[in-house]
Design an enzyme around this catalytic site. Sequence first.
Site, PDB file in Angstrom:
ATOM      1  N   ASP A  49       0.836  -1.212   0.000  1.00 24.31           N
ATOM      2  CA  ASP A  49       0.000   0.000   0.000  1.00 24.31           C
ATOM      3  C   ASP A  49       0.870   1.260   0.000  1.00 24.31           C
ATOM      4  OD1 ASP A  49       0.887  -0.202   2.590  1.00 24.31           O
ATOM      5  OD2 ASP A  49      -1.086   0.079   3.520  1.00 24.31           O
ATOM      6  N   SER A  50       2.205   1.082   0.076  1.00 21.61           N
ATOM      7  CA  SER A  50       3.117   2.210  -0.140  1.00 21.61           C
ATOM      8  C   SER A  50       2.883   2.826  -1.518  1.00 21.61           C
ATOM      9  CB  SER A  50       4.573   1.748  -0.006  1.00 21.61           C
ATOM     10  OG  SER A  50       4.813   0.627  -0.833  1.00 21.61           O
ATOM     11  N   ASP A  88      -1.171  -6.121  -0.319  1.00 22.05           N
ATOM     12  CA  ASP A  88      -1.460  -5.514   0.986  1.00 22.05           C
ATOM     13  C   ASP A  88      -2.947  -5.260   1.158  1.00 22.05           C
ATOM     14  OD1 ASP A  88       0.501  -5.036   2.878  1.00 22.05           O
ATOM     15  OD2 ASP A  88       1.219  -3.199   1.916  1.00 22.05           O
ATOM     16  N   LYS A 118      -1.215  -9.424   2.731  1.00 22.29           N
ATOM     17  CA  LYS A 118      -0.428  -8.994   3.909  1.00 22.29           C
ATOM     18  C   LYS A 118      -1.274  -8.027   4.715  1.00 22.29           C
ATOM     19  CE  LYS A 118       3.262  -6.018   3.687  1.00 22.29           C
ATOM     20  NZ  LYS A 118       2.779  -4.896   4.523  1.00 22.29           N
ATOM     21  N   GLU A 120      -1.133  -5.566   8.594  1.00 19.29           N
ATOM     22  CA  GLU A 120      -0.284  -5.017   9.654  1.00 19.29           C
ATOM     23  C   GLU A 120      -0.863  -5.324  11.030  1.00 19.29           C
ATOM     24  OE1 GLU A 120       0.436  -0.844   8.985  1.00 19.29           O
ATOM     25  OE2 GLU A 120       1.216  -1.198   6.961  1.00 19.29           O
ATOM     26  N   GLU A 187       9.589  -4.326  10.008  1.00 22.55           N
ATOM     27  CA  GLU A 187       9.944  -3.029   9.409  1.00 22.55           C
ATOM     28  C   GLU A 187      10.527  -2.086  10.461  1.00 22.55           C
ATOM     29  OE1 GLU A 187       7.012  -1.126   6.905  1.00 22.55           O
ATOM     30  OE2 GLU A 187       8.255   0.664   6.695  1.00 22.55           O
TER      31      GLU A 187
HETATM   32  O1  KIV Z   1       3.565  -1.144   1.640  1.00 22.28           O
HETATM   33  C1  KIV Z   1       4.716  -1.571   1.554  1.00 22.28           C
HETATM   34  O2  KIV Z   1       5.446  -1.302   0.587  1.00 22.28           O
HETATM   35  C2  KIV Z   1       5.204  -2.425   2.628  1.00 22.28           C
HETATM   36  C3  KIV Z   1       6.663  -2.745   2.630  1.00 22.28           C
HETATM   37  C4  KIV Z   1       7.416  -1.534   3.010  1.00 22.28           C
HETATM   38  C5  KIV Z   1       6.985  -3.908   3.471  1.00 22.28           C
HETATM   39  O3  KIV Z   1       4.466  -2.826   3.467  1.00 22.28           O
END
Ligand code: KIV
Length: 272
Positions: A49-50, A88, A118, A120, A187
């Site tokens: 989600d970055s 994510d 994924k 968090e 992280e």
């Molecule tokens: O969103 C993302 O890119 C991430 C990575 C930094 C692990 O969660």
Amino acid sequence: MSIQKTVRRITAPQIAARKGGEPVVSLTAYHAHTASIADKYCDFLLVGDSLGMVMHGFESTVPVPLELMIMHGKAVVRGSARALVVVDMPFGTYEESPSVAFRNAARIMKETDCGAVKLEGGQRMAETIDYLVQRGIPVMAHIGLTPQSINVLGGFKTQGRTKDQWAAIEADANAVSEAGAFALVLEAMAAPLADRITAAVPIPTIGIGASAKCDGQILVMEDMLGLSPRVPKFVKEFGRVGKAIERAIKGYAEEVKARSFPAEENTYEMKE
Ligand code: KIV
């Protein structure tokens, strides 16, 4: 008639089996073309989600909608053939309850054809991880600095700098591992703590600003390419893509203005 693909994708259980073995190589990927390049070298590609910050100019990952993750997830799956694609779950799509998380994770998996999601969080997400895994959804967990909680954390800070913080973070790692996560992103975490967690949990740890001794590493692709305008100190830039793009665009603009734009051949046939 059987339809067989020639290349088999790496699966979540295959990543889990890499614990303590050959290091897991991974990068974020948000679009088809870069995914096809990274696919040759990476064991998994994370549609992180970055992308909200890297591709869409948001200040944090908090505003990223599910639809955006699905759109980029589809592109990465189309562009790759070998790597496991992990998507994510964005903020607000899984925290409320295990059943909400299942509904949204199932949507991600059905619409993108990715191999895992994924999310968090540590102990607080253990029940949800167990619920998803029991129902057929492989889950990668993510602890330490969790950017979706930026408004509670108050900034992007390394976690576990002082030893009194370690017990809670280690409990997070154990909880997600026991709940059935197949891998665990650490992280922005103090290296000695990341090393203790890597030694303690039976699933691969994937470090980002954590420790070289993690079972694998991940970086945001644009950061390691030298394309992001600002990167955290732990990022090694393996390329200067931002500078190369600027040089190319400057050269193009100069040739257009000089009316010397070189049309090698006015045909749409592709170059070799
Ligand atoms: O969103 C993302 O890119 C991430 C990575 C930094 C692990 O969660």
